[in-house]
Design a protein around this motif. Structure first.
Motif, PDB file in Angstrom:
ATOM      1  N   GLY A 169      18.633 -75.995 -71.516  1.00 49.73           N
ATOM      2  CA  GLY A 169      17.480 -76.650 -72.141  1.00 49.73           C
ATOM      3  C   GLY A 169      17.335 -76.195 -73.583  1.00 49.73           C
ATOM      4  N   VAL A 170      16.277 -76.642 -74.222  1.00 50.56           N
ATOM      5  CA  VAL A 170      15.978 -76.244 -75.603  1.00 50.56           C
ATOM      6  C   VAL A 170      14.494 -75.941 -75.698  1.00 50.56           C
ATOM      7  CG1 VAL A 170      16.176 -76.865 -78.029  1.00 50.56           C
ATOM      8  CG2 VAL A 170      17.630 -77.999 -76.347  1.00 50.56           C
ATOM      9  N   GLU A 171      14.152 -74.803 -76.299  1.00 48.32           N
ATOM     10  CA  GLU A 171      12.742 -74.489 -76.533  1.00 48.32           C
ATOM     11  C   GLU A 171      12.427 -74.861 -77.974  1.00 48.32           C
ATOM     12  OE1 GLU A 171      11.162 -70.523 -76.084  1.00 48.32           O
ATOM     13  OE2 GLU A 171      10.762 -70.889 -73.959  1.00 48.32           O
ATOM     14  N   HIS A 172      11.430 -75.726 -78.145  1.00 48.08           N
ATOM     15  CA  HIS A 172      11.019 -76.098 -79.509  1.00 48.08           C
ATOM     16  C   HIS A 172       9.738 -75.353 -79.846  1.00 48.08           C
ATOM     17  CE1 HIS A 172      13.939 -79.310 -79.840  1.00 48.08           C
ATOM     18  NE2 HIS A 172      13.645 -79.643 -78.611  1.00 48.08           N
ATOM     19  N   HIS A 173       9.799 -74.588 -80.900  1.00 41.79           N
ATOM     20  CA  HIS A 173       8.563 -73.898 -81.325  1.00 41.79           C
ATOM     21  C   HIS A 173       8.042 -74.587 -82.558  1.00 41.79           C
ATOM     22  CE1 HIS A 173       8.653 -70.443 -78.637  1.00 41.79           C
ATOM     23  NE2 HIS A 173       9.957 -70.616 -78.669  1.00 41.79           N
ATOM     24  N   THR A 174       6.757 -74.607 -82.678  1.00 36.38           N
ATOM     25  CA  THR A 174       6.204 -75.165 -83.921  1.00 36.38           C
ATOM     26  C   THR A 174       5.494 -74.087 -84.726  1.00 36.38           C
ATOM     27  OG1 THR A 174       4.279 -75.694 -82.606  1.00 36.38           O
ATOM     28  CG2 THR A 174       5.878 -77.465 -82.965  1.00 36.38           C
ATOM     29  N   THR A 175       5.516 -72.810 -84.181  1.00 34.98           N
ATOM     30  CA  THR A 175       4.808 -71.758 -84.941  1.00 34.98           C
ATOM     31  C   THR A 175       5.580 -71.463 -86.239  1.00 34.98           C
ATOM     32  OG1 THR A 175       6.153 -70.066 -83.899  1.00 34.98           O
ATOM     33  CG2 THR A 175       4.093 -70.672 -82.794  1.00 34.98           C
ATOM     34  N   TRP A 176       4.953 -70.741 -87.136  1.00 37.76           N
ATOM     35  CA  TRP A 176       5.580 -70.434 -88.435  1.00 37.76           C
ATOM     36  C   TRP A 176       6.871 -69.638 -88.238  1.00 37.76           C
ATOM     37  CZ3 TRP A 176       6.186 -65.273 -89.519  1.00 37.76           C
ATOM     38  CH2 TRP A 176       5.461 -64.407 -88.681  1.00 37.76           C
ATOM     39  N   ARG A 177       6.902 -68.803 -87.128  1.00 38.55           N
ATOM     40  CA  ARG A 177       8.044 -67.883 -86.973  1.00 38.55           C
ATOM     41  C   ARG A 177       9.287 -68.638 -86.508  1.00 38.55           C
ATOM     42  NH1 ARG A 177       9.267 -62.794 -84.276  1.00 38.55           N
ATOM     43  NH2 ARG A 177       8.670 -63.665 -82.272  1.00 38.55           N
TER      44      ARG A 177
END
Ligand SMILES: CCC[C@@H](/C=C/S(=O)(=O)c1ccccc1)NC(=O)[C@H](Cc1ccccc1)NC(=O)N1CCC(N2CCOCC2)CC1
Length: 222
Positions: A169-177
């Motif tokens: 799978g793929v984890e998409h983060h939208t946080t600044w980090r």
């Protein structure tokens, strides 16, 4: 390949098991792969016996270690695998009491998969959950998330654990980090359901992390 794929969701994976105080991870990786291949070939999900491998596989070393490809060869030689119920696990090597009349699951062959992680994702979809070896660095302390140890800490030359690759799978983060997507492999471990993420482990995908791509294989059920 798609963005996410998971054999657990597709019903091809049995419950998370626990090898206990026995170095039989190789046997759990082997049964997990054959359970999936059998499911793909027949539609039946059957929990298979690791104890039969610990007791009867003469090429491997029971609670002192083994290799999944050798175990596949031995399943062919022995003539099949009994179910978990017929030949239950007790985590100690004992005399072999395989009963051919009881064994319903046979395999016809096995094959190794290449190290390219795109190819591995395609093989996962084609063959079912895959037996893999990894460097288990840090797994004792793993609490969840996507493990991504630095390569000098988790060398691909230090493979020491046999596990089962069940999805990706793929984890998409939208946080600044985290602005970039984080692809991962989903792996079934054999240290019980309270370890990791309900017994499962996620490791970064695409960079040969912990040698996840170095020793990948599968049984073949015609
Ligand atoms: C003592 C064996 C422990 C066991 C797994 C234990 S474990 O509890 O899951 C664990 C793993 C890592 C950290 C902590 C705990 N490991 C194995 O079975 C590993 C799994 C593995 C490693 C590398 C490539 C493929 C598979 N295999 C091994 O340990 N061995 C490979 C086969 C070898 N045989 C010697 C006799 O001649 C035939 C070959 C014995 C050592």
């Amino acid at each position: 390949v798609d963005e996410t794929f998971d054999w657990v969701e597709k019903g091809a994976v049995t419950e998370v098991k626990n090898q206990g105080m026995c170095g039989s991870c190789w046997a759990f990786s082997t049964t997990g792969n054959i359970e999936g291949a059998w499911f793909k070939a027949t539609g039946d999900l059957v929990s298979l016996s690791e104890q039969e491998l610990v007791d009867c596989d003469q090429k491997d070393s029971g609670c002192n270690g083994g290799l999944m490809d050798q175990a596949f060869e031995e399943v062919i030689r022995i003539g099949g695998l009994e179910t978990e119920q017929q030949y239950p696990y007790d985590g100690v090597q004992e005399t072999c009491n395989f009963e051919k009349s009881l064994s319903k699951v046979q395999i016809d062959d096995f094959m190794d998969i290449g190290e390219d992680e795109e190819e591995i994702a395609e093989a996962l979809e084609e063959h079912g959950p895959l037996s893999i070896a990894i460097n288990a660095f840090g797994m004792q302390f793993y609490r969840g998330g996507i493990s991504h140890p630095l390569s000098f800490l988790c060398s691909q030359d230090g493979l020491d654990h046999g596990v089962l690759m069940v999805g990706y799978g793929v984890e998409h983060h939208t946080t600044w980090r985290h602005r970039h997507p984080r692809p991962y492999w989903k792996i079934k471990n054999s240290w019980g359901p309270r370890w990791g993420e309900d017994g499962y482990y996620r490791v970064a995908r695409g960079k040969g992390v912990c040698g996840v791509n170095k020793m990948v294989s599968t049984s073949i059920v015609n």
